[in-house]
Design an enzyme around this catalytic site. Structure first.
Site, PDB file in Angstrom:
ATOM      1  N   TRP A  77       0.796  -1.223   0.000  1.00 51.81           N
ATOM      2  CA  TRP A  77       0.000   0.000   0.000  1.00 51.81           C
ATOM      3  C   TRP A  77       0.832   1.278   0.000  1.00 51.81           C
ATOM      4  O   TRP A  77       0.327   2.344  -0.321  1.00 51.81           O
ATOM      5  CB  TRP A  77      -0.912   0.035   1.238  1.00 51.81           C
ATOM      6  CG  TRP A  77      -0.186  -0.208   2.533  1.00 51.81           C
ATOM      7  CD1 TRP A  77      -0.077  -1.397   3.190  1.00 51.81           C
ATOM      8  CD2 TRP A  77       0.560   0.737   3.312  1.00 51.81           C
ATOM      9  NE1 TRP A  77       0.681  -1.257   4.326  1.00 51.81           N
ATOM     10  CE2 TRP A  77       1.084   0.049   4.436  1.00 51.81           C
ATOM     11  CE3 TRP A  77       0.824   2.098   3.194  1.00 51.81           C
ATOM     12  CZ2 TRP A  77       1.866   0.666   5.399  1.00 51.81           C
ATOM     13  CZ3 TRP A  77       1.608   2.729   4.152  1.00 51.81           C
ATOM     14  CH2 TRP A  77       2.118   2.019   5.242  1.00 51.81           C
ATOM     15  N   ASN A  78       2.111   1.225   0.371  1.00 48.88           N
ATOM     16  CA  ASN A  78       2.837   2.475   0.623  1.00 48.88           C
ATOM     17  C   ASN A  78       3.156   3.254  -0.644  1.00 48.88           C
ATOM     18  O   ASN A  78       3.023   4.477  -0.696  1.00 48.88           O
ATOM     19  CB  ASN A  78       4.111   2.203   1.441  1.00 48.88           C
ATOM     20  CG  ASN A  78       5.078   1.275   0.752  1.00 48.88           C
ATOM     21  OD1 ASN A  78       4.672   0.352   0.040  1.00 48.88           O
ATOM     22  ND2 ASN A  78       6.359   1.484   0.972  1.00 48.88           N
ATOM     23  N   HIS A 102      -3.482  -6.668  -4.810  1.00 51.20           N
ATOM     24  CA  HIS A 102      -3.005  -5.502  -4.092  1.00 51.20           C
ATOM     25  C   HIS A 102      -3.361  -5.588  -2.615  1.00 51.20           C
ATOM     26  O   HIS A 102      -4.197  -6.402  -2.200  1.00 51.20           O
ATOM     27  CB  HIS A 102      -3.604  -4.221  -4.689  1.00 51.20           C
ATOM     28  CG  HIS A 102      -2.567  -3.192  -4.980  1.00 51.20           C
ATOM     29  ND1 HIS A 102      -1.898  -2.535  -3.972  1.00 51.20           N
ATOM     30  CD2 HIS A 102      -2.058  -2.720  -6.132  1.00 51.20           C
ATOM     31  CE1 HIS A 102      -1.028  -1.702  -4.512  1.00 51.20           C
ATOM     32  NE2 HIS A 102      -1.105  -1.789  -5.828  1.00 51.20           N
ATOM     33  N   SER A 103      -2.673  -4.761  -1.844  1.00 47.84           N
ATOM     34  CA  SER A 103      -2.982  -4.658  -0.420  1.00 47.84           C
ATOM     35  C   SER A 103      -4.461  -4.310  -0.230  1.00 47.84           C
ATOM     36  O   SER A 103      -5.023  -3.531  -1.006  1.00 47.84           O
ATOM     37  CB  SER A 103      -2.118  -3.566   0.214  1.00 47.84           C
ATOM     38  OG  SER A 103      -2.643  -3.187   1.479  1.00 47.84           O
ATOM     39  N   GLY A 153       6.626  -6.361   0.488  1.00 49.82           N
ATOM     40  CA  GLY A 153       5.929  -6.231   1.757  1.00 49.82           C
ATOM     41  C   GLY A 153       6.837  -6.533   2.929  1.00 49.82           C
ATOM     42  O   GLY A 153       8.052  -6.318   2.866  1.00 49.82           O
ATOM     43  N   GLU A 176      10.810  -8.291  -2.165  1.00 51.53           N
ATOM     44  CA  GLU A 176      11.370  -7.035  -1.657  1.00 51.53           C
ATOM     45  C   GLU A 176      10.707  -6.768  -0.316  1.00 51.53           C
ATOM     46  O   GLU A 176       9.524  -6.462  -0.245  1.00 51.53           O
ATOM     47  CB  GLU A 176      11.128  -5.857  -2.600  1.00 51.53           C
ATOM     48  CG  GLU A 176      11.854  -4.611  -2.124  1.00 51.53           C
ATOM     49  CD  GLU A 176      11.338  -3.316  -2.723  1.00 51.53           C
ATOM     50  OE1 GLU A 176      11.294  -2.317  -1.978  1.00 51.53           O
ATOM     51  OE2 GLU A 176      10.980  -3.328  -3.903  1.00 51.53           O
ATOM     52  N   LEU A 177      11.502  -6.860   0.745  1.00 47.06           N
ATOM     53  CA  LEU A 177      10.942  -6.869   2.087  1.00 47.06           C
ATOM     54  C   LEU A 177      11.359  -5.614   2.863  1.00 47.06           C
ATOM     55  O   LEU A 177      11.344  -4.522   2.329  1.00 47.06           O
ATOM     56  CB  LEU A 177      11.334  -8.170   2.783  1.00 47.06           C
ATOM     57  CG  LEU A 177      11.081  -9.434   1.936  1.00 47.06           C
ATOM     58  CD1 LEU A 177      11.562 -10.672   2.654  1.00 47.06           C
ATOM     59  CD2 LEU A 177       9.633  -9.541   1.529  1.00 47.06           C
ATOM     60  N   GLU A 310      12.887  -1.877  12.104  1.00 45.14           N
ATOM     61  CA  GLU A 310      12.242  -1.030  11.098  1.00 45.14           C
ATOM     62  C   GLU A 310      11.132  -0.193  11.724  1.00 45.14           C
ATOM     63  O   GLU A 310      10.242  -0.712  12.401  1.00 45.14           O
ATOM     64  CB  GLU A 310      11.666  -1.895   9.972  1.00 45.14           C
ATOM     65  CG  GLU A 310      11.137  -1.084   8.816  1.00 45.14           C
ATOM     66  CD  GLU A 310      10.703  -1.945   7.635  1.00 45.14           C
ATOM     67  OE1 GLU A 310      10.742  -1.449   6.492  1.00 45.14           O
ATOM     68  OE2 GLU A 310      10.331  -3.119   7.857  1.00 45.14           O
TER      69      GLU A 310
END
Length: 410
Positions: A77-78, A102-103, A153, A176-177, A310
């Site tokens: 979502w970002n 999608h989210s 995510g 990609e985390l 994070e």
């Protein structure tokens, strides 16, 4: 691309309404998506062309790059457009169909991609919005038609997706985390430029960026000057209604984010950090919204959560270092490795540091940017695989050899 441009107002307003990004910033994301589309289209002919090996006696040898079938794109979502286009455009150019999951916070973005491809004349089903719950994703992965999975995510989500792929299929996945991206401000840095660039890199999109700057190490000779300049930059943000032109930071997307960030700040202060700006959850000046004030802390160390875990919010910790060796040791003291940067006037020094820091991308005098001509990748818990650049076509293609003996009697 033209279909997206024609739909830009609707898409920007949808993004802002779903996850709180200021409308002006959502429009900027559309522009960034166009840049990536153009680059991947420019790179596609070379990246997808067969590799023709030099002739050998009576033999012709060619390596073809075939589509894998259906590419499942699981997007966050970002940055709901940028993260999706990284997968969708190379996949389609390579001859694949794409299903976009999608989210649940930004489902309309999957619809926007499907709508745009149909408006451009693509066959129905080439790009499809897939609306399903997390529990149904494994069933989709198990389908024989799916030939590749792209996931952006959390680390936990990445482990679940990769586990589902390994359980059901012998196919690959790009993951990609998370990130905890560091910066180093060396003694020869332009301190004002470093403060402006790093605060922007930390606070953009309310800090909700995988490659956002989350920790800064400043040479002791520049430490006080940097903190003063960074505080001025942090204090300049305007929180408020994402639709308002004056707003430079919108609300946080996740309900639990303010409490998590408050816990990190409180932990840091309790362990000796100095709170220089922000540090509080709450509404904006009008009494509305789920905000966390842009936060700057000095005197930080790695005993504090905000320097190792994070944050994914507008919180920036700063620590003093004695020199390059000290900075490198701390930059590498992380479970993640997406991007890192140094502010220095010495290019040779930056190049030397880049070889010592465990990261996918290393910047000199900038941060928080994806050049679509360069491969986007990471190390450690940041994940595996590559998107963008010529190398971004690897996952969405399958190699097939053609080996011919021209004269069977020879």
């Amino acid at each position: 691309m033209e279909a997206i441009k024609a739909d830009a107002d609707r898409i920007a307003n949808d993004i802002s309404g779903m996850m709180g990004k200021p409308v002006a910033h959502a429009r900027g994301e559309i522009g960034g998506m166009m840049e990536r589309c153009e680059m991947m289209m420019a790179l596609a002919p070379k990246a997808l062309a067969p590799d023709v090996l030099p002739a050998k006696d009576n033999f012709v040898r060619t390596i073809e790059k075939d589509p894998v079938g259906v590419v499942l794109c699981i997007a966050p979502w970002n940055y709901p457009l940028l993260t999706t286009v990284n997968c969708v455009v190379p996949a389609v150019l390579a001859g694949n169909a794409v299903a976009i999951k999608h989210s649940p916070r930004t489902p309309l973005c999957a619809d926007a991609f499907e709508r745009a491809f149909l408006a451009a004349g693509a066959p129905e089903g080439l790009v499809t919005a897939l609306h399903c719950g997390h529990g149904e994703v494994e069933d989709v992965i198990a389908r024989e038609a799916v030939g590749f999975v792209s996931f952006t995510g959390s680390v936990r989500g990445g482990r679940e997706v990769y586990g589902a792929v390994a359980k059901h299929r012998f196919i690959d996945a790009t993951l990609e985390l998370g990130g905890k991206d560091p910066a180093y401000v060396a003694e020869d840095a332009d301190v004002a430029a470093a403060a402006a660039g790093l605060v922007d890199g930390a606070m953009w999109n309310a800090g909700q960026s995988c490659c956002g700057i989350e920790r800064v190490y400043v040479h002791e000779s520049n430490y006080d000057e940097f903190l003063a300049a960074a505080k001025a930059e942090v204090d300049a943000f305007v929180l408020g209604d994402p639709a308002a032109a004056a707003t430079s930071m919108g609300p946080l997307a996740l309900p639990g984010a303010p409490a998590f960030l408050q816990g990190q700040v409180d932990d840091a202060v309790a362990k000796g950090a100095t709170l220089l700006a922000g540090g509080a959850a709450g509404p904006d000046a009008s009494g509305k919204g789920r905000f966390f004030t842009p936060t700057l802390l000095g005197d930080c160390d790695h005993a504090m959560s905000l320097m190792v875990d994070e944050s994914f919010g507008p919180v920036l910790g700063v620590a003093k270092v004695a020199g390059d060796d000290d900075a490198v040791e701390l930059m590498n003291d992380s479970a993640y490795g997406l991007s890192a940067c140094v502010f220095t006037k010495d290019h040779d020094r930056a190049l030397a540091l880049s070889k010592r820091v465990a990261t996918g991308t290393f910047f000199q005098n900038r941060c928080d940017y994806l050049d679509p001509a360069l491969p986007w990748t990471g190390v450690k818990n940041t994940g595996k695989g590559v998107s963008l650049s010529e190398h971004g076509f690897r996952g969405v293609t399958r190699l097939r050899n053609f080996h011919a003996k021209l004269d069977a009697s020879a």
